[in-house]
Design a protein around this motif. Structure first.
Motif, PDB file in Angstrom:
ATOM      1  N   VAL A 284       0.855  -1.192   0.000  1.00 26.61           N
ATOM      2  CA  VAL A 284       0.000   0.000   0.000  1.00 26.61           C
ATOM      3  C   VAL A 284       0.887   1.238   0.000  1.00 26.61           C
ATOM      4  CG1 VAL A 284      -1.776   1.281   1.250  1.00 26.61           C
ATOM      5  CG2 VAL A 284      -1.816  -1.221   1.246  1.00 26.61           C
ATOM      6  N   ALA A 285       0.593   2.175  -0.875  1.00 26.41           N
ATOM      7  CA  ALA A 285       1.405   3.385  -1.008  1.00 26.41           C
ATOM      8  C   ALA A 285       1.254   4.293   0.217  1.00 26.41           C
ATOM      9  CB  ALA A 285       1.011   4.157  -2.262  1.00 26.41           C
ATOM     10  N   THR A 286       2.304   5.062   0.488  1.00 25.16           N
ATOM     11  CA  THR A 286       2.294   6.086   1.533  1.00 25.16           C
ATOM     12  C   THR A 286       2.296   7.453   0.875  1.00 25.16           C
ATOM     13  OG1 THR A 286       3.518   4.677   3.081  1.00 25.16           O
ATOM     14  CG2 THR A 286       3.539   7.056   3.504  1.00 25.16           C
ATOM     15  N   TYR A 287       1.405   8.332   1.311  1.00 25.32           N
ATOM     16  CA  TYR A 287       1.333   9.685   0.766  1.00 25.32           C
ATOM     17  C   TYR A 287       1.891  10.682   1.781  1.00 25.32           C
ATOM     18  CZ  TYR A 287      -1.600   8.129  -3.116  1.00 25.32           C
ATOM     19  OH  TYR A 287      -2.067   7.507  -4.242  1.00 25.32           O
ATOM     20  N   LEU A 288       2.600  11.662   1.281  1.00 23.04           N
ATOM     21  CA  LEU A 288       3.146  12.731   2.115  1.00 23.04           C
ATOM     22  C   LEU A 288       2.845  14.082   1.480  1.00 23.04           C
ATOM     23  CD1 LEU A 288       6.818  11.634   2.996  1.00 23.04           C
ATOM     24  CD2 LEU A 288       4.900  11.828   4.595  1.00 23.04           C
ATOM     25  N   GLU A 289       2.524  15.051   2.318  1.00 22.69           N
ATOM     26  CA  GLU A 289       2.420  16.436   1.855  1.00 22.69           C
ATOM     27  C   GLU A 289       3.573  17.219   2.472  1.00 22.69           C
ATOM     28  OE1 GLU A 289      -1.371  18.292   2.224  1.00 22.69           O
ATOM     29  OE2 GLU A 289      -2.405  16.683   1.111  1.00 22.69           O
TER      30      GLU A 289
ATOM     31  N   ASN B  40       2.907  16.860   6.228  1.00 19.28           N
ATOM     32  CA  ASN B  40       1.500  16.542   6.513  1.00 19.28           C
ATOM     33  C   ASN B  40       0.874  17.559   7.450  1.00 19.28           C
ATOM     34  OD1 ASN B  40       1.605  14.246   4.888  1.00 19.28           O
ATOM     35  ND2 ASN B  40       2.260  12.940   6.587  1.00 19.28           N
ATOM     36  N   GLY B  41       1.235  18.826   7.261  1.00 18.84           N
ATOM     37  CA  GLY B  41       0.659  19.908   8.036  1.00 18.84           C
ATOM     38  C   GLY B  41       1.285  20.154   9.386  1.00 18.84           C
ATOM     39  N   GLU B  42       2.259  19.325   9.780  1.00 16.88           N
ATOM     40  CA  GLU B  42       2.903  19.480  11.087  1.00 16.88           C
ATOM     41  C   GLU B  42       4.247  20.182  10.937  1.00 16.88           C
ATOM     42  OE1 GLU B  42       4.724  16.762  14.757  1.00 16.88           O
ATOM     43  OE2 GLU B  42       3.469  15.826  13.211  1.00 16.88           O
ATOM     44  N   LYS B  43       4.406  21.316  11.606  1.00 18.01           N
ATOM     45  CA  LYS B  43       5.657  22.057  11.560  1.00 18.01           C
ATOM     46  C   LYS B  43       6.776  21.237  12.205  1.00 18.01           C
ATOM     47  CE  LYS B  43       3.787  25.798   9.790  1.00 18.01           C
ATOM     48  NZ  LYS B  43       4.077  26.225   8.408  1.00 18.01           N
ATOM     49  N   MET B  44       7.943  21.226  11.577  1.00 19.62           N
ATOM     50  CA  MET B  44       9.070  20.461  12.090  1.00 19.62           C
ATOM     51  C   MET B  44      10.367  21.232  11.894  1.00 19.62           C
ATOM     52  SD  MET B  44       8.409  16.553  10.776  1.00 19.62           S
ATOM     53  CE  MET B  44       6.937  15.623  11.211  1.00 19.62           C
ATOM     54  N   SER B  45      11.338  20.965  12.768  1.00 17.12           N
ATOM     55  CA  SER B  45      12.667  21.532  12.611  1.00 17.12           C
ATOM     56  C   SER B  45      13.381  20.802  11.471  1.00 17.12           C
ATOM     57  CB  SER B  45      13.473  21.385  13.895  1.00 17.12           C
ATOM     58  OG  SER B  45      13.827  20.023  14.097  1.00 17.12           O
ATOM     59  N   PRO B  46      14.445  21.393  10.925  1.00 17.53           N
ATOM     60  CA  PRO B  46      15.165  20.737   9.824  1.00 17.53           C
ATOM     61  C   PRO B  46      15.594  19.309  10.127  1.00 17.53           C
ATOM     62  CG  PRO B  46      15.857  23.016   9.983  1.00 17.53           C
ATOM     63  CD  PRO B  46      14.958  22.759  11.162  1.00 17.53           C
TER      64      PRO B  46
ATOM     65  N   THR C 107      14.435  17.230  12.369  1.00 18.06           N
ATOM     66  CA  THR C 107      13.270  16.374  12.566  1.00 18.06           C
ATOM     67  C   THR C 107      12.637  15.991  11.234  1.00 18.06           C
ATOM     68  OG1 THR C 107      12.857  17.495  14.673  1.00 18.06           O
ATOM     69  CG2 THR C 107      11.089  16.130  13.807  1.00 18.06           C
ATOM     70  N   VAL C 108      12.622  16.942  10.288  1.00 18.30           N
ATOM     71  CA  VAL C 108      12.131  16.659   8.937  1.00 18.30           C
ATOM     72  C   VAL C 108      12.903  15.502   8.325  1.00 18.30           C
ATOM     73  CG1 VAL C 108      12.176  17.519   6.554  1.00 18.30           C
ATOM     74  CG2 VAL C 108      11.160  18.916   8.356  1.00 18.30           C
ATOM     75  N   LEU C 109      14.226  15.586   8.374  1.00 20.12           N
ATOM     76  CA  LEU C 109      15.047  14.565   7.730  1.00 20.12           C
ATOM     77  C   LEU C 109      14.934  13.222   8.454  1.00 20.12           C
ATOM     78  CD1 LEU C 109      16.827  13.946   5.400  1.00 20.12           C
ATOM     79  CD2 LEU C 109      18.768  14.979   6.601  1.00 20.12           C
ATOM     80  N   GLU C 110      14.856  13.249   9.764  1.00 23.79           N
ATOM     81  CA  GLU C 110      14.674  12.011  10.523  1.00 23.79           C
ATOM     82  C   GLU C 110      13.383  11.306  10.103  1.00 23.79           C
ATOM     83  OE1 GLU C 110      14.725  13.282  14.552  1.00 23.79           O
ATOM     84  OE2 GLU C 110      16.920  13.259  14.736  1.00 23.79           O
ATOM     85  N   TYR C 111      12.311  12.067   9.980  1.00 23.58           N
ATOM     86  CA  TYR C 111      11.023  11.483   9.612  1.00 23.58           C
ATOM     87  C   TYR C 111      11.053  10.944   8.187  1.00 23.58           C
ATOM     88  CZ  TYR C 111       6.040  10.838   8.879  1.00 23.58           C
ATOM     89  OH  TYR C 111       4.817  10.293   8.590  1.00 23.58           O
ATOM     90  N   LEU C 112      11.622  11.718   7.259  1.00 25.13           N
ATOM     91  CA  LEU C 112      11.680  11.270   5.866  1.00 25.13           C
ATOM     92  C   LEU C 112      12.559  10.036   5.714  1.00 25.13           C
ATOM     93  CD1 LEU C 112      11.917  14.656   3.915  1.00 25.13           C
ATOM     94  CD2 LEU C 112       9.919  13.173   4.204  1.00 25.13           C
ATOM     95  N   ASN C 113      13.621   9.944   6.489  1.00 27.03           N
ATOM     96  CA  ASN C 113      14.445   8.734   6.471  1.00 27.03           C
ATOM     97  C   ASN C 113      13.636   7.522   6.908  1.00 27.03           C
ATOM     98  OD1 ASN C 113      16.923   9.726   5.545  1.00 27.03           O
ATOM     99  ND2 ASN C 113      17.585  10.321   7.595  1.00 27.03           N
ATOM    100  N   LYS C 114      12.853   7.697   7.962  1.00 27.42           N
ATOM    101  CA  LYS C 114      12.059   6.584   8.504  1.00 27.42           C
ATOM    102  C   LYS C 114      11.025   6.113   7.492  1.00 27.42           C
ATOM    103  CE  LYS C 114       9.027   5.380  12.400  1.00 27.42           C
ATOM    104  NZ  LYS C 114       7.843   5.028  11.575  1.00 27.42           N
ATOM    105  N   VAL C 115      10.217   7.027   6.996  1.00 36.13           N
ATOM    106  CA  VAL C 115       9.132   6.624   6.095  1.00 36.13           C
ATOM    107  C   VAL C 115       9.693   6.204   4.737  1.00 36.13           C
ATOM    108  CG1 VAL C 115       8.643   8.944   5.168  1.00 36.13           C
ATOM    109  CG2 VAL C 115       6.806   7.258   5.313  1.00 36.13           C
ATOM    110  N   GLY C 116      10.783   6.837   4.307  1.00 35.72           N
ATOM    111  CA  GLY C 116      11.400   6.436   3.049  1.00 35.72           C
ATOM    112  C   GLY C 116      11.995   5.040   3.143  1.00 35.72           C
ATOM    113  N   GLY C 117      12.715   4.770   4.241  1.00 34.86           N
ATOM    114  CA  GLY C 117      13.304   3.450   4.434  1.00 34.86           C
ATOM    115  C   GLY C 117      12.256   2.354   4.498  1.00 34.86           C
ATOM    116  N   GLU C 118      11.132   2.649   5.124  1.00 35.67           N
ATOM    117  CA  GLU C 118      10.046   1.669   5.225  1.00 35.67           C
ATOM    118  C   GLU C 118       9.468   1.317   3.858  1.00 35.67           C
ATOM    119  OE1 GLU C 118       8.422   3.000   9.685  1.00 35.67           O
ATOM    120  OE2 GLU C 118       7.414   3.708   7.855  1.00 35.67           O
TER     121      GLU C 118
END
Length: 408
Positions: free
Chosen positions: A218-223, A235-241, A243-254
């Protein structure tokens, strides 16, 4: 050697830099200050303090540089869409100027007259560390043990530890055969079977991502929201630089995103094969180009693209602190004034697909681009004169006997 009184060493706490700390103390008869940087490599850095203390080090610096790394180095690089030789997102390269900067700052704080690093004489990192150091402190002296000593193997390093009472942590289980470097942007792998460009990497080598075959069905969507070319929210949640990269690494790796296997041209002259995982950076690259596609003027976008290979090469070769890189950065940052808006991406089995983009600063005009009735906003008859003027030189050449057909 006697003129060196104090050295700041880039210290990981591992075998190489532990030996280096002791070797410098003995060889140069000087004091060593250690500096350990947390760039988001995923390993605890605090144990380096105890290891340095066991070596007799009195001044120990351990710094969390994750936010500075992403904010002041990764983000500016991604504003340029920088990629080296078409594939490498410069994960190791972009970390080196920050380490050099901090080495020099600590040298100034402690009154040290030299810095030291554990980069080998065959690689790019020695160049990157030292070019950065000399740009920021021209009179600094640099100690590069791998270019000086005769400890050329792991066995010789271990023997040195035995002779000098250096405790080496012996990890249980199978030790990775690869030389690895990691930070918030990527993890790299070199050595062992990868030295044969024909050998396929083993699946258990990859640490940050699942294989695309095993990624979710199943695809994952990100805004992804941008302000002046930098990501400010997911996805509408403000993040520090960071934190942004940490999250993208996690969801990208998955989702099996970000693996590359390349042979690159090192600055020192040789070709080298390396494998990289850059899940967050891969998403960032696609999304940034998407938001630029609707907000950048055509000629600005094309000029950026034409200059990007030079910009990427400067970073790869260690010239982050050079006047030419800073000049290019000023131009790139100027181009990002209206790069604002949101990009929607779909992550699926190793792929990043852009499926939507919107901006209050968009240059996309549906009333002009439509295939339906444009209400007279674009006069198609104007294209005739445009084409004739642009074909004038081609027609004149053909009339003078220079038609491509006449030359066959």
């Amino acid at each position: 050697m006697s003129d060196i009184k104090k050295v700041v060493l880039a210290y990981s706490g591992g075998l190489d830099t532990s030996v280096i700390a002791k070797w410098i103390t003995e060889t140069y008869n000087c004091e060593v200050v250690t500096f350990t940087a947390d760039l988001g490599q995923g390993e605890e850095v605090e144990p380096a303090r105890a290891k340095a203390q066991a070596l007799g080090i009195k001044e120990i610096y351990i710094d969390d540089l994750r936010e500075e790394f992403v904010r002041d180095f990764v983000f500016p690089m991604f504003r340029a869409n920088a990629i080296y030789e078409g594939e490498y997102l410069l994960g190791t390269s972009i970390a080196r100027p920050l380490i050099s900067k901090r080495l020099i700052e600590i040298a100034n704080e402690t009154g040290a007259d030299a810095i030291a690093h554990g980069a080998t004489g065959k690689g790019n990192d020695q160049v990157r560390f030292e070019l950065g150091a000399y740009a920021l402190k021209p009179g600094v002296q640099v100690i590069a043990p791998w270019r000086e000593w005769d400890l050329t193997s792991r066995e010789s390093l271990m023997a040195y530890c035995d002779q000098h009472g250096i405790e080496v942590e012996k990890k249980k289980g199978k030790k990775s055969p690869y030389s690895m470097d990691a930070n918030l942007l990527h993890i790299s792998y070199e050595g062992d079977i990868l030295e044969d460009p024909w050998s396929e990497p083993e699946e258990d080598m990859w640490l940050w991502s699942v294989s695309p075959e095993n990624a979710p069905d199943v695809a994952t969507y990100l805004e992804i929201e941008y302000v002046k070319g930098d990501i400010v929210a997911l996805n509408g949640e403000k993040m520090s630089p960071a934190t942004v990269l940490e999250y993208l690494n996690k969801v990208g790796g998955e989702n099996g995103i970000g693996r590359v296997d390349i042979v690159e041209n090192r600055y020192v002259g040789m070709k080298a094969r390396g494998c990289y995982e850059t899940p967050g950076g891969t998403i960032m690259m696609r999304a940034h180009r998407a938001i630029e596609s609707i907000t950048l003027d055509r000629e600005v976008a094309h000029l950026k693209d034409s200059l990007m290979p030079k910009y990427a090469e400067l970073i790869y070769n260690g010239y982050w602190w050079s006047p030419e890189r800073r000049m290019l950065q000023s131009m790139i940052d100027e181009s990002q004034e209206f790069v604002n808006g949101t990009v929607k991406v779909k992550l699926y089995k190793g792929n990043v697909s852009v499926v939507g983009r919107k901006s209050d600063d968009t240059l996309f005009d549906e009333s002009i681009a439509t295939f339906e009735d444009d209400g007279g906003s674009y006069d198609q008859k104007d294209a005739e004169g445009f084409i004739k003027l642009n074909s004038l030189r081609l027609r004149l050449a053909a009339l003078k006997g220079r038609s491509p057909l006449d030359r066959e």
